[in-house]
Design a protein around this motif. Structure first.
Motif, PDB file in Angstrom:
ATOM      1  N   UNK A  73       0.844  -1.172   0.000  1.00 56.03           N
ATOM      2  CA  UNK A  73       0.000   0.000   0.000  1.00 56.03           C
ATOM      3  C   UNK A  73       0.889   1.234   0.000  1.00 56.03           C
ATOM      4  N   UNK A  74       0.289   2.320  -0.443  1.00 58.66           N
ATOM      5  CA  UNK A  74       1.041   3.556  -0.586  1.00 58.66           C
ATOM      6  C   UNK A  74       0.201   4.747  -0.156  1.00 58.66           C
ATOM      7  N   UNK A  75       0.873   5.691   0.455  1.00 60.53           N
ATOM      8  CA  UNK A  75       0.298   7.008   0.701  1.00 60.53           C
ATOM      9  C   UNK A  75       0.996   7.942  -0.275  1.00 60.53           C
ATOM     10  N   UNK A  76       0.206   8.594  -1.103  1.00 65.81           N
ATOM     11  CA  UNK A  76       0.748   9.563  -2.049  1.00 65.81           C
ATOM     12  C   UNK A  76       0.363  10.933  -1.518  1.00 65.81           C
ATOM     13  N   UNK A  77       1.353  11.725  -1.159  1.00 65.98           N
ATOM     14  CA  UNK A  77       1.125  13.058  -0.622  1.00 65.98           C
ATOM     15  C   UNK A  77       1.487  14.084  -1.693  1.00 65.98           C
ATOM     16  N   UNK A  78       0.511  14.897  -2.052  1.00 63.46           N
ATOM     17  CA  UNK A  78       0.723  15.953  -3.044  1.00 63.46           C
ATOM     18  C   UNK A  78       0.865  17.279  -2.323  1.00 63.46           C
ATOM     19  N   UNK A  79       1.830  18.081  -2.754  1.00 63.86           N
ATOM     20  CA  UNK A  79       2.013  19.426  -2.224  1.00 63.86           C
ATOM     21  C   UNK A  79       1.981  20.388  -3.398  1.00 63.86           C
ATOM     22  N   UNK A  80       1.027  21.310  -3.359  1.00 58.29           N
ATOM     23  CA  UNK A  80       0.900  22.276  -4.443  1.00 58.29           C
ATOM     24  C   UNK A  80       2.123  23.173  -4.510  1.00 58.29           C
ATOM     25  N   UNK A  81       2.517  23.502  -5.739  1.00 55.02           N
ATOM     26  CA  UNK A  81       3.625  24.434  -5.928  1.00 55.02           C
ATOM     27  C   UNK A  81       3.210  25.636  -6.767  1.00 55.02           C
ATOM     28  N   UNK A  82       1.903  25.795  -6.933  1.00 54.57           N
ATOM     29  CA  UNK A  82       1.339  26.947  -7.647  1.00 54.57           C
ATOM     30  C   UNK A  82       0.176  27.502  -6.815  1.00 54.57           C
ATOM     31  N   UNK A  83      -0.383  28.606  -7.255  1.00 61.18           N
ATOM     32  CA  UNK A  83      -1.499  29.212  -6.530  1.00 61.18           C
ATOM     33  C   UNK A  83      -2.747  28.321  -6.604  1.00 61.18           C
ATOM     34  N   UNK A  84      -3.645  28.466  -5.645  1.00 68.40           N
ATOM     35  CA  UNK A  84      -4.901  27.708  -5.664  1.00 68.40           C
ATOM     36  C   UNK A  84      -5.725  28.015  -6.907  1.00 68.40           C
ATOM     37  N   UNK A  85      -5.611  29.224  -7.408  1.00 63.44           N
ATOM     38  CA  UNK A  85      -6.306  29.585  -8.646  1.00 63.44           C
ATOM     39  C   UNK A  85      -5.831  28.695  -9.798  1.00 63.44           C
ATOM     40  N   UNK A  86      -4.525  28.467  -9.877  1.00 61.31           N
ATOM     41  CA  UNK A  86      -3.974  27.577 -10.912  1.00 61.31           C
ATOM     42  C   UNK A  86      -4.376  26.129 -10.664  1.00 61.31           C
ATOM     43  N   UNK A  87      -4.406  25.714  -9.400  1.00 58.66           N
ATOM     44  CA  UNK A  87      -4.833  24.356  -9.049  1.00 58.66           C
ATOM     45  C   UNK A  87      -6.263  24.135  -9.530  1.00 58.66           C
ATOM     46  N   UNK A  88      -7.148  25.075  -9.236  1.00 63.16           N
ATOM     47  CA  UNK A  88      -8.566  24.953  -9.568  1.00 63.16           C
ATOM     48  C   UNK A  88      -8.799  24.719 -11.061  1.00 63.16           C
ATOM     49  N   UNK A  89      -7.977  25.296 -11.907  1.00 62.05           N
ATOM     50  CA  UNK A  89      -8.132  25.131 -13.352  1.00 62.05           C
ATOM     51  C   UNK A  89      -7.978  23.675 -13.784  1.00 62.05           C
ATOM     52  N   UNK A  90      -7.230  22.884 -13.019  1.00 61.61           N
ATOM     53  CA  UNK A  90      -6.955  21.498 -13.401  1.00 61.61           C
ATOM     54  C   UNK A  90      -7.739  20.467 -12.595  1.00 61.61           C
ATOM     55  N   UNK A  91      -8.607  20.913 -11.687  1.00 64.83           N
ATOM     56  CA  UNK A  91      -9.393  19.987 -10.861  1.00 64.83           C
ATOM     57  C   UNK A  91     -10.250  19.040 -11.707  1.00 64.83           C
ATOM     58  N   UNK A  92     -10.978  19.507 -12.735  1.00 67.02           N
ATOM     59  CA  UNK A  92     -11.785  18.557 -13.523  1.00 67.02           C
ATOM     60  C   UNK A  92     -10.945  17.440 -14.161  1.00 67.02           C
ATOM     61  N   UNK A  93      -9.794  17.797 -14.730  1.00 68.80           N
ATOM     62  CA  UNK A  93      -8.917  16.785 -15.329  1.00 68.80           C
ATOM     63  C   UNK A  93      -8.348  15.857 -14.261  1.00 68.80           C
ATOM     64  N   UNK A  94      -7.990  16.424 -13.132  1.00 65.63           N
ATOM     65  CA  UNK A  94      -7.454  15.628 -12.022  1.00 65.63           C
ATOM     66  C   UNK A  94      -8.504  14.629 -11.527  1.00 65.63           C
ATOM     67  N   UNK A  95      -9.773  15.067 -11.459  1.00 68.01           N
ATOM     68  CA  UNK A  95     -10.847  14.170 -11.031  1.00 68.01           C
ATOM     69  C   UNK A  95     -11.050  13.018 -12.009  1.00 68.01           C
ATOM     70  N   UNK A  96     -10.896  13.260 -13.299  1.00 66.23           N
ATOM     71  CA  UNK A  96     -10.977  12.171 -14.280  1.00 66.23           C
ATOM     72  C   UNK A  96      -9.856  11.162 -14.068  1.00 66.23           C
ATOM     73  N   UNK A  97      -8.669  11.658 -13.783  1.00 61.04           N
ATOM     74  CA  UNK A  97      -7.536  10.799 -13.457  1.00 61.04           C
ATOM     75  C   UNK A  97      -7.854   9.937 -12.229  1.00 61.04           C
TER      76      UNK A  97
END
Length: 97
Positions: free
Chosen positions: A1-25
């Protein structure tokens, strides 16, 4: 088993733009049985995924498909662990690993 920890390196505004694609992933790997649970960190500095896979290399290959990876939205820390104690309701995930 694995824990994958993501740490944003851009603004939340930039993160939000990719949420739909990330959810498909995420949906893809939930349907394949690799992902068990996921969600954002609080405070919202990134996210975490609990995953099942045969190896760390498999997890690394899966991560490469995440739009957050390809668009350099987040850094990833992969922690491998071997469950030794678990809630009885979690047993189905342990038996499949």
């Amino acid at each position: 088993m694995f824990i994958i920890s993501l740490t944003y390196k851009v603004s939340l505004e930039d993160v939000e733009r990719f949420i739909p694609e990330h959810n498909l992933f995420l949906d893809k790997y939930y349907s394949l049985g690799n992902f068990i649970t996921s969600g954002r960190k609080e405070p919202r500095t990134g996210g975490a995924i609990l995953a099942n896979a045969a190896s760390k290399q498999e997890i690394e290959e899966i991560i490469k498909e995440d739009p957050f990876y390809s668009h350099q939205i987040a850094d990833y820390d992969i922690i491998e662990f071997i469950p030794s104690k678990y809630n009885e309701h979690f047993k189905i995930f342990i038996q499949n690993s």
